[in-house]
Motif scaffolding. Structure first.
Motif, mmCIF file in Angstrom:
data_model
loop_
_atom_site.group_PDB
_atom_site.id
_atom_site.type_symbol
_atom_site.label_atom_id
_atom_site.label_comp_id
_atom_site.label_asym_id
_atom_site.label_seq_id
_atom_site.Cartn_x
_atom_site.Cartn_y
_atom_site.Cartn_z
ATOM 1 N N THR A 198 -82.918 48.778 -41.386
ATOM 2 C CA THR A 198 -84.037 47.762 -41.872
ATOM 3 C C THR A 198 -83.745 46.865 -40.506
ATOM 4 O OG1 THR A 198 -84.161 48.164 -44.164
ATOM 5 C CG2 THR A 198 -85.074 46.241 -43.356
ATOM 6 N N LEU A 199 -84.725 46.758 -39.767
ATOM 7 C CA LEU A 199 -84.832 45.873 -38.525
ATOM 8 C C LEU A 199 -85.469 44.443 -38.763
ATOM 9 C CD1 LEU A 199 -83.908 48.641 -37.606
ATOM 10 C CD2 LEU A 199 -84.933 47.813 -35.272
ATOM 11 N N HIS A 200 -84.697 43.307 -39.118
ATOM 12 C CA HIS A 200 -85.360 42.139 -39.343
ATOM 13 C C HIS A 200 -85.905 41.229 -38.333
ATOM 14 C CE1 HIS A 200 -83.957 42.826 -43.524
ATOM 15 N NE2 HIS A 200 -83.113 43.312 -42.892
ATOM 16 N N HIS A 201 -86.880 40.303 -38.193
ATOM 17 C CA HIS A 201 -87.583 39.482 -37.439
ATOM 18 C C HIS A 201 -87.474 38.211 -38.192
ATOM 19 C CE1 HIS A 201 -88.415 42.792 -34.014
ATOM 20 N NE2 HIS A 201 -88.275 43.552 -35.317
ATOM 21 N N ASP A 202 -87.460 37.156 -37.141
ATOM 22 C CA ASP A 202 -87.456 35.925 -37.486
ATOM 23 C C ASP A 202 -88.781 35.423 -38.251
ATOM 24 O OD1 ASP A 202 -84.874 35.282 -37.060
ATOM 25 O OD2 ASP A 202 -85.498 34.426 -35.047
ATOM 26 N N ASP A 203 -90.048 36.222 -37.792
ATOM 27 C CA ASP A 203 -91.286 35.786 -38.268
ATOM 28 C C ASP A 203 -91.583 36.476 -39.560
ATOM 29 O OD1 ASP A 203 -91.569 38.405 -37.575
ATOM 30 O OD2 ASP A 203 -93.214 38.067 -36.182
ATOM 31 N N GLY A 204 -90.557 37.249 -40.197
ATOM 32 C CA GLY A 204 -90.787 38.120 -41.570
ATOM 33 C C GLY A 204 -90.813 39.303 -41.442
ATOM 34 N N ALA A 205 -91.600 39.855 -40.028
ATOM 35 C CA ALA A 205 -91.912 41.308 -39.759
ATOM 36 C C ALA A 205 -90.520 42.112 -39.842
ATOM 37 C CB ALA A 205 -92.516 41.563 -38.255
ATOM 38 N N THR A 206 -90.747 43.313 -40.230
ATOM 39 C CA THR A 206 -89.695 43.974 -40.407
ATOM 40 C C THR A 206 -89.965 45.444 -39.992
ATOM 41 O OG1 THR A 206 -90.079 44.893 -42.664
ATOM 42 C CG2 THR A 206 -88.540 43.155 -42.409
ATOM 43 N N GLY A 207 -88.877 46.329 -39.523
ATOM 44 C CA GLY A 207 -89.004 47.758 -39.262
ATOM 45 C C GLY A 207 -88.029 48.635 -40.036
ATOM 46 N N GLU A 208 -88.705 49.789 -40.257
ATOM 47 C CA GLU A 208 -88.084 50.739 -41.286
ATOM 48 C C GLU A 208 -87.829 51.988 -40.499
ATOM 49 O OE1 GLU A 208 -86.573 50.341 -44.195
ATOM 50 O OE2 GLU A 208 -87.243 48.366 -44.567
ATOM 51 N N ILE A 209 -86.620 52.351 -39.819
ATOM 52 C CA ILE A 209 -86.359 53.359 -38.789
ATOM 53 C C ILE A 209 -85.379 54.354 -39.437
ATOM 54 C CG2 ILE A 209 -85.885 53.737 -36.380
ATOM 55 C CD1 ILE A 209 -88.463 51.959 -37.216
ATOM 56 N N ALA A 210 -85.537 55.522 -38.977
ATOM 57 C CA ALA A 210 -84.620 56.572 -39.633
ATOM 58 C C ALA A 210 -84.642 57.780 -38.690
ATOM 59 C CB ALA A 210 -85.017 57.098 -40.942
ATOM 60 N N ALA A 211 -83.531 58.480 -38.652
ATOM 61 C CA ALA A 211 -83.561 59.650 -37.736
ATOM 62 C C ALA A 211 -82.227 60.629 -38.379
ATOM 63 C CB ALA A 211 -82.805 59.264 -36.272
ATOM 64 N N THR A 212 -82.462 61.760 -38.378
ATOM 65 C CA THR A 212 -81.463 62.937 -38.896
ATOM 66 C C THR A 212 -81.536 64.330 -38.069
ATOM 67 O OG1 THR A 212 -81.002 64.217 -41.011
ATOM 68 C CG2 THR A 212 -83.459 63.716 -40.556
ATOM 69 N N MET A 213 -80.348 64.722 -38.177
ATOM 70 C CA MET A 213 -80.142 65.968 -37.451
ATOM 71 C C MET A 213 -79.961 66.988 -38.783
ATOM 72 S SD MET A 213 -77.515 65.215 -34.202
ATOM 73 C CE MET A 213 -76.096 65.275 -35.166
ATOM 74 N N ARG A 214 -80.067 66.486 -39.975
ATOM 75 C CA ARG A 214 -79.717 67.322 -41.186
ATOM 76 C C ARG A 214 -81.038 68.093 -41.801
ATOM 77 N NH1 ARG A 214 -76.398 63.432 -44.945
ATOM 78 N NH2 ARG A 214 -76.469 65.108 -46.407
#
Length: 351
Positions: free
Chosen positions: A232-248
């Motif tokens: 979860t990537l947080h930003h000061d303005d309240g926006a967020t990112g939900e990022i994922a990666a897998t080799m499985r």
């Protein structure tokens, strides 16, 4: 602001009939083969020489792709006066050394993604390019697909209103857990952050920029590299990112942008060429973009070469679409993901 029912036209480089360069390839592995095939099939750019530490491998690659010259020494290729630009396709941990070699020899460079194995190494490539006065760009082919130029315009126009959420993930299945393979070897920059995660993390950066904080969880393989993670990537303005990666496992590999006035959903797989749909605040589709160029799948790698040729013809030392600062910023986030997971140091064998 109402969502547009008619979308902006994409900005597409001339694949044929535009500026051309004489290309050299360093390290003819799998991705170099993909690049060479689409370059020769879809553009009038031409690869004039290839170099590998193995003379046999270089000769085989040259025969397969109709390349005139092959070398068993990287220095010989970068000193070749018939080469304008070098495509660096080696493992991540060799990008810094090979890009610097080419730049110091007076050649422009296109460096396979990620541009380096860490943000610090990426900064050093940028410094070498500035010192040499030569063009340098990361081969983040996703940035140069037509749909990204349309999305860029929509975001610049504020079509979605306040941006609140970016979601992006990428999964690769059927990857055997082999400690000697590049994907699992920390000495070669293995792991799901550098090899796969750089795509969804770039997409997040494209929309929201650098996060101020990140929370990360995941798992490590027996070699110490991260094989699956989400952040979860947080930003000061309240926006967020939900990022994922897998080799499985394989995943849908979707990406989406959510705003106060609507959202954009990219077709799978989001790193490749494709379309997207715009939805309004009632979650109803209002417009649709389809890539009608006929360049699909991994053939999309040809566009980054056409853009590089155009930028160089325009006298630029960086791409205004994908500047080196962006590559560095994304790698800073990659570094944060790996540190948060306690992954094995890049360039070192797992303990």
């Amino acid at each position: 602001m109402s969502l547009p029912t008619t979308l902006p036209e994409p900005v597409i480089p001339r694949l044929v009939g535009g500026p051309t360069l004489r290309w050299g390839v360093l390290a003819p592995g799998f991705i170099a083969g993909v690049f060479a095939s689409t370059l020769h099939r879809n553009t009038d750019q031409r690869i004039a020489a290839v170099a590998s530490r193995s003379a046999e491998r270089a000769e085989t690659f040259a025969r397969s792709h109709g390349i005139d010259r092959s070398y068993d020494d990287y220095r010989a290729l970068v000193d070749d006066p018939g080469i304008d630009i070098v495509y660096v396709a080696a493992p991540h941990t060799e990008h810094l050394a090979l890009a610097t070699l080419a730049l110091e020899a007076g050649k422009h460079v296109l460096v396979e993604k990620p541009i380096a194995a860490s943000a610090d190494e990426a900064r050093r490539i940028a410094e070498a390019a500035r010192a040499a006065g030569r063009f340098a760009m990361e081969a983040m082919h996703t940035r140069f697909h037509p749909r990204m130029t349309v999305i860029e315009r929509l975001l610049a126009d504020g079509a979605l209103g306040e941006l609140r959420l970016v979601q992006a993930e990428l999964g690769l299945g059927n990857v055997p857990v082999d400690p000697t393979s590049r994907l699992y070897d920390p000495a070669l920059g293995g792991g799901a952050a550098l090899d796969l995660g750089v795509y969804p993390l770039w997409f997040h950066d494209f929309v929201l920029g650098a996060p101020t904080r990140l929370d990360v969880s995941g798992t490590l393989a027996v070699t110490g590299v991260e094989d699956q993670w989400n952040a979860t990537l947080h930003h000061d303005d309240g926006a967020t990112g939900e990022i994922a990666a897998t080799m499985r496992t394989w995943t849908p590999s979707h990406a989406a942008i959510g705003g106060a006035e609507g959202r954009i959903h990219l077709d799978s797989r989001h790193p490749q060429p494709g379309g997207f749909t715009v939805y309004d605040v009632r979650n109803q589709p209002v417009s649709r973009f389809d890539d009608e160029t006929g360049v699909v799948g991994t053939d999309g790698l040809c566009r980054q070469a056409a853009w590089a040729a155009q930028h160089i013809a325009d006298g630029l030392l960086e791409s205004p679409l994908h500047p080196l600062a962006t590559s560095i910023r994304v790698l800073e986030t990659v570094d944060g993901v790996r540190a948060g997971l306690g992954a094995a140091p890049i360039g070192e064998d797992a303990a």
